[in-house]
Write a protein that holds these residues in place. Sequence first.
Motif, PDB file in Angstrom:
ATOM      1  N   ALA A  41       0.836  -1.207   0.000  1.00 18.53           N
ATOM      2  CA  ALA A  41       0.000   0.000   0.000  1.00 18.53           C
ATOM      3  C   ALA A  41       0.872   1.258   0.000  1.00 18.53           C
ATOM      4  CB  ALA A  41      -0.937  -0.001   1.203  1.00 18.53           C
ATOM      5  N   LYS A  42       1.937   1.256   0.807  1.00 20.92           N
ATOM      6  CA  LYS A  42       2.843   2.406   0.851  1.00 20.92           C
ATOM      7  C   LYS A  42       3.537   2.607  -0.492  1.00 20.92           C
ATOM      8  CE  LYS A  42       3.831   2.211   5.800  1.00 20.92           C
ATOM      9  NZ  LYS A  42       4.845   1.937   6.824  1.00 20.92           N
ATOM     10  N   LEU A  43       3.932   1.508  -1.130  1.00 21.97           N
ATOM     11  CA  LEU A  43       4.561   1.609  -2.451  1.00 21.97           C
ATOM     12  C   LEU A  43       3.580   2.177  -3.477  1.00 21.97           C
ATOM     13  CD1 LEU A  43       6.690  -1.651  -2.607  1.00 21.97           C
ATOM     14  CD2 LEU A  43       7.542   0.688  -2.766  1.00 21.97           C
ATOM     15  N   GLY A  44       2.318   1.799  -3.364  1.00 27.26           N
ATOM     16  CA  GLY A  44       1.294   2.346  -4.245  1.00 27.26           C
ATOM     17  C   GLY A  44       1.128   3.847  -4.039  1.00 27.26           C
ATOM     18  N   ASP A  45       1.162   4.286  -2.781  1.00 30.92           N
ATOM     19  CA  ASP A  45       1.066   5.724  -2.480  1.00 30.92           C
ATOM     20  C   ASP A  45       2.259   6.478  -3.052  1.00 30.92           C
ATOM     21  OD1 ASP A  45      -1.299   5.292  -1.109  1.00 30.92           O
ATOM     22  OD2 ASP A  45      -0.367   5.349   0.879  1.00 30.92           O
ATOM     23  N   ILE A  46       3.442   5.911  -2.908  1.00 32.91           N
ATOM     24  CA  ILE A  46       4.644   6.555  -3.432  1.00 32.91           C
ATOM     25  C   ILE A  46       4.571   6.651  -4.955  1.00 32.91           C
ATOM     26  CG2 ILE A  46       7.133   6.236  -3.773  1.00 32.91           C
ATOM     27  CD1 ILE A  46       7.264   5.252  -0.862  1.00 32.91           C
ATOM     28  N   ARG A  94      11.195  14.036  -5.551  1.00 36.98           N
ATOM     29  CA  ARG A  94      11.295  12.805  -6.342  1.00 36.98           C
ATOM     30  C   ARG A  94      12.430  11.928  -5.811  1.00 36.98           C
ATOM     31  NH1 ARG A  94      11.685  14.518 -11.299  1.00 36.98           N
ATOM     32  NH2 ARG A  94       9.639  13.906 -11.986  1.00 36.98           N
ATOM     33  N   GLU A  95      13.559  12.541  -5.530  1.00 29.70           N
ATOM     34  CA  GLU A  95      14.711  11.789  -5.016  1.00 29.70           C
ATOM     35  C   GLU A  95      14.376  11.125  -3.682  1.00 29.70           C
ATOM     36  OE1 GLU A  95      19.095  12.908  -3.326  1.00 29.70           O
ATOM     37  OE2 GLU A  95      18.456  13.937  -5.154  1.00 29.70           O
ATOM     38  N   MET A  96      13.715  11.880  -2.808  1.00 25.08           N
ATOM     39  CA  MET A  96      13.336  11.356  -1.497  1.00 25.08           C
ATOM     40  C   MET A  96      12.350  10.189  -1.656  1.00 25.08           C
ATOM     41  SD  MET A  96      11.318  13.207   1.636  1.00 25.08           S
ATOM     42  CE  MET A  96       9.787  13.117   0.733  1.00 25.08           C
ATOM     43  N   LEU A  97      11.358  10.345  -2.534  1.00 28.98           N
ATOM     44  CA  LEU A  97      10.370   9.292  -2.734  1.00 28.98           C
ATOM     45  C   LEU A  97      10.994   8.054  -3.378  1.00 28.98           C
ATOM     46  CD1 LEU A  97       7.300  11.396  -3.915  1.00 28.98           C
ATOM     47  CD2 LEU A  97       7.545  10.174  -1.742  1.00 28.98           C
ATOM     48  N   ASN A  98      11.903   8.253  -4.334  1.00 26.28           N
ATOM     49  CA  ASN A  98      12.582   7.111  -4.948  1.00 26.28           C
ATOM     50  C   ASN A  98      13.410   6.342  -3.929  1.00 26.28           C
ATOM     51  OD1 ASN A  98      11.614   7.189  -7.603  1.00 26.28           O
ATOM     52  ND2 ASN A  98      13.109   8.735  -8.198  1.00 26.28           N
ATOM     53  N   GLN A  99      14.084   7.063  -3.040  1.00 31.53           N
ATOM     54  CA  GLN A  99      14.878   6.411  -1.998  1.00 31.53           C
ATOM     55  C   GLN A  99      13.979   5.628  -1.054  1.00 31.53           C
ATOM     56  OE1 GLN A  99      18.259   6.139  -1.638  1.00 31.53           O
ATOM     57  NE2 GLN A  99      17.700   4.702  -0.037  1.00 31.53           N
ATOM     58  N   ARG A 100      12.856   6.237  -0.692  1.00 30.38           N
ATOM     59  CA  ARG A 100      11.907   5.568   0.199  1.00 30.38           C
ATOM     60  C   ARG A 100      11.359   4.293  -0.479  1.00 30.38           C
ATOM     61  NH1 ARG A 100      10.416   3.731   4.748  1.00 30.38           N
ATOM     62  NH2 ARG A 100       8.224   3.897   5.253  1.00 30.38           N
ATOM     63  N   GLU A 102      12.865   2.479  -2.783  1.00 31.05           N
ATOM     64  CA  GLU A 102      13.939   1.481  -2.791  1.00 31.05           C
ATOM     65  C   GLU A 102      14.042   0.780  -1.442  1.00 31.05           C
ATOM     66  OE1 GLU A 102      17.661   3.188  -4.040  1.00 31.05           O
ATOM     67  OE2 GLU A 102      16.778   3.957  -5.899  1.00 31.05           O
ATOM     68  N   ASP A 103      13.943   1.560  -0.360  1.00 32.73           N
ATOM     69  CA  ASP A 103      14.003   0.978   0.981  1.00 32.73           C
ATOM     70  C   ASP A 103      12.840   0.005   1.209  1.00 32.73           C
ATOM     71  OD1 ASP A 103      16.234   2.549   1.428  1.00 32.73           O
ATOM     72  OD2 ASP A 103      15.171   4.045   2.644  1.00 32.73           O
ATOM     73  N   LEU A 104      11.646   0.411   0.771  1.00 34.99           N
ATOM     74  CA  LEU A 104      10.473  -0.447   0.952  1.00 34.99           C
ATOM     75  C   LEU A 104      10.578  -1.722   0.114  1.00 34.99           C
ATOM     76  CD1 LEU A 104       7.579   2.183   1.057  1.00 34.99           C
ATOM     77  CD2 LEU A 104       8.557   0.920   2.968  1.00 34.99           C
ATOM     78  N   VAL A 105      11.094  -1.609  -1.107  1.00 30.02           N
ATOM     79  CA  VAL A 105      11.261  -2.795  -1.962  1.00 30.02           C
ATOM     80  C   VAL A 105      12.271  -3.751  -1.329  1.00 30.02           C
ATOM     81  CG1 VAL A 105      12.158  -3.576  -4.189  1.00 30.02           C
ATOM     82  CG2 VAL A 105      10.521  -1.691  -4.101  1.00 30.02           C
ATOM     83  N   SER A 106      13.333  -3.195  -0.753  1.00 37.05           N
ATOM     84  CA  SER A 106      14.330  -4.025  -0.077  1.00 37.05           C
ATOM     85  C   SER A 106      13.703  -4.749   1.117  1.00 37.05           C
ATOM     86  CB  SER A 106      15.493  -3.152   0.374  1.00 37.05           C
ATOM     87  OG  SER A 106      16.381  -3.888   1.165  1.00 37.05           O
ATOM     88  N   LYS A 107      12.934  -4.006   1.903  1.00 33.27           N
ATOM     89  CA  LYS A 107      12.280  -4.611   3.066  1.00 33.27           C
ATOM     90  C   LYS A 107      11.257  -5.653   2.611  1.00 33.27           C
ATOM     91  CE  LYS A 107      10.165  -3.531   7.447  1.00 33.27           C
ATOM     92  NZ  LYS A 107       9.841  -2.525   8.434  1.00 33.27           N
ATOM     93  N   GLU A 108      10.582  -5.375   1.499  1.00 35.13           N
ATOM     94  CA  GLU A 108       9.609  -6.327   0.956  1.00 35.13           C
ATOM     95  C   GLU A 108      10.305  -7.647   0.606  1.00 35.13           C
ATOM     96  OE1 GLU A 108       6.150  -6.346  -2.476  1.00 35.13           O
ATOM     97  OE2 GLU A 108       7.967  -5.189  -2.839  1.00 35.13           O
ATOM     98  N   GLY A 109      11.487  -7.560   0.016  1.00 41.43           N
ATOM     99  CA  GLY A 109      12.239  -8.765  -0.322  1.00 41.43           C
ATOM    100  C   GLY A 109      12.608  -9.569   0.908  1.00 41.43           C
TER     101      GLY A 109
END
Length: 134
Positions: A41-46, A94-100, A102-109
Amino acid sequence: MATAQKLKMDEDGEVPKVTFEDQKKINLFAQRNIELNELKAKLGDIKKKLENIDDAESEMMMLDDEGDDIPFQIGEVFVENSPEATQELLDKLREMLNQRAEDLVSKEGEIVGVMKDLKTHLYAKFGDNINLES
């Protein structure tokens, strides 16, 4: 009329017993599944916010008057900035959201890996007697 679900037996002919450790693993799987859904859900918001930034940049390019200030919303307040300052704010956002993201995708993995290990163990013990599909 209700139908009774037939439990499958293990190789000894007995229904596998749920131990305290098994219950902890089942609960951990459920918690990780909830976390995974929240992350999605957070990734969808981002993703939506990144699309909004792209739309804002497109609108800025279509502006005829380069000298006018552009309103930029921060929270509930609009701040007027020059086009250059607004573009800089959009780039930083944009940079801040992209970093966030990436962090969420890593945690998802990581969460998916833990869930896979738990599934392997629990399905090995309980087989079709347990459903861990998320």
